[in-house]
Design a protein around this motif. Sequence first.
Motif, PDB file in Angstrom:
ATOM      1  N   ARG A  74      -7.094   9.875  -3.511  1.00  0.00           N
ATOM      2  CA  ARG A  74      -6.465   9.243  -2.348  1.00  0.00           C
ATOM      3  C   ARG A  74      -7.416   8.255  -1.676  1.00  0.00           C
ATOM      4  NH1 ARG A  74      -2.238  11.969   1.763  1.00  0.00           N
ATOM      5  NH2 ARG A  74      -1.977  10.185   3.171  1.00  0.00           N
ATOM      6  N   GLN A  75      -8.683   8.593  -1.600  1.00  0.00           N
ATOM      7  CA  GLN A  75      -9.643   7.666  -1.013  1.00  0.00           C
ATOM      8  C   GLN A  75      -9.723   6.379  -1.827  1.00  0.00           C
ATOM      9  OE1 GLN A  75     -13.446   9.276   0.481  1.00  0.00           O
ATOM     10  NE2 GLN A  75     -12.651  11.293  -0.067  1.00  0.00           N
ATOM     11  N   GLU A  82      -6.396   4.292  -1.475  1.00  0.00           N
ATOM     12  CA  GLU A  82      -6.262   3.643  -0.177  1.00  0.00           C
ATOM     13  C   GLU A  82      -7.323   2.567   0.054  1.00  0.00           C
ATOM     14  OE1 GLU A  82      -4.099   7.280   2.303  1.00  0.00           O
ATOM     15  OE2 GLU A  82      -6.254   6.919   2.580  1.00  0.00           O
ATOM     16  N   LYS A  83      -8.534   2.796  -0.431  1.00  0.00           N
ATOM     17  CA  LYS A  83      -9.635   1.889  -0.113  1.00  0.00           C
ATOM     18  C   LYS A  83      -9.720   0.690  -1.063  1.00  0.00           C
ATOM     19  CE  LYS A  83     -11.111   4.330   3.348  1.00  0.00           C
ATOM     20  NZ  LYS A  83     -12.278   5.202   3.197  1.00  0.00           N
ATOM     21  N   GLU A 135       0.845  -1.190   0.000  1.00  0.00           N
ATOM     22  CA  GLU A 135       0.000   0.000   0.000  1.00  0.00           C
ATOM     23  C   GLU A 135       0.883   1.243   0.000  1.00  0.00           C
ATOM     24  OE1 GLU A 135      -3.271  -0.202   2.853  1.00  0.00           O
ATOM     25  OE2 GLU A 135      -2.877  -2.351   3.037  1.00  0.00           O
ATOM     26  N   GLN A 194      -5.699  14.184   2.014  1.00  0.00           N
ATOM     27  CA  GLN A 194      -6.353  13.020   2.597  1.00  0.00           C
ATOM     28  C   GLN A 194      -7.787  12.832   2.092  1.00  0.00           C
ATOM     29  OE1 GLN A 194      -4.747  10.863   4.968  1.00  0.00           O
ATOM     30  NE2 GLN A 194      -6.477   9.546   4.452  1.00  0.00           N
TER      31      GLN A 194
END
Length: 260
Positions: free
Chosen positions: A155-156, A159-160, A142, A150
Amino acid sequence: MTELYGETVFGADHDLEAMRLDALSRMFDPVMRARLVQFARPGMRCLDVGAGLGRISGWLAEVCSEVIAVDRDTRLLADLHKVFPTVRVAEADITEDLAIGTFDIVHSRLVLMHLRDRTEVFHRLADLVAPGGWLVLGEAVEAPVLISPQASPFRQLMEKHWLTLESSIGTDGQWGYRYPDLLPEAGFVDIGVEMYQAPITSTSAAGQFFQLGFHHLRDRILADGHVDRETFDEAMKAMREPGFSDLSMGLVTAWARKPT
């Protein structure tokens, strides 16, 4: 139902899978070749596990005497022998015992992280290394660093999406960090490790890889509820903008020698 990488997710029969793997090769092959060139020598016998499109197998064949390219699905390797006639393609499952002898170089990239029995497979690969030979392993982790704020849609999504991979096929986005401990425990010496993050832009290899990958995973990510439809679409739109720039997932490469 237990899902597997290469079957229900990122299958070779998916229309865009060859394009996604081509982008992955352009993204990470230079880093891996720069490491393998330190070990590859004429006369060596090499094994490339999870060979994908066979780019690393082909490069090894230009240096070493024998290369076996192994994958559970070899459809994307069907024409490899036409370009590199000394490469032998073998359709096999590395989660099962392989009676193929030992090798001077055993290479695998972005394979074990997607396997639920990854520790067992690590030891199986270690056993395939001949005394004095090298084990060279690469895994995606990751993204250690991201530039986007953020709360940004990109970015969401970045990361998700790991959560969807974990829940569907069992991917571990932290697995690569274990190699500095696992390699000495398995008796290897001369251990090294490095990290690389490729740039994501609208036209870079990493940008193309993630656009194709997110497109493939879209329905799963939305069904899992990790990001909503608006966030997903905004993230994809942002990645296509000419001025977009961020960092991709990391590539942890670890290498070690089996004592003679």
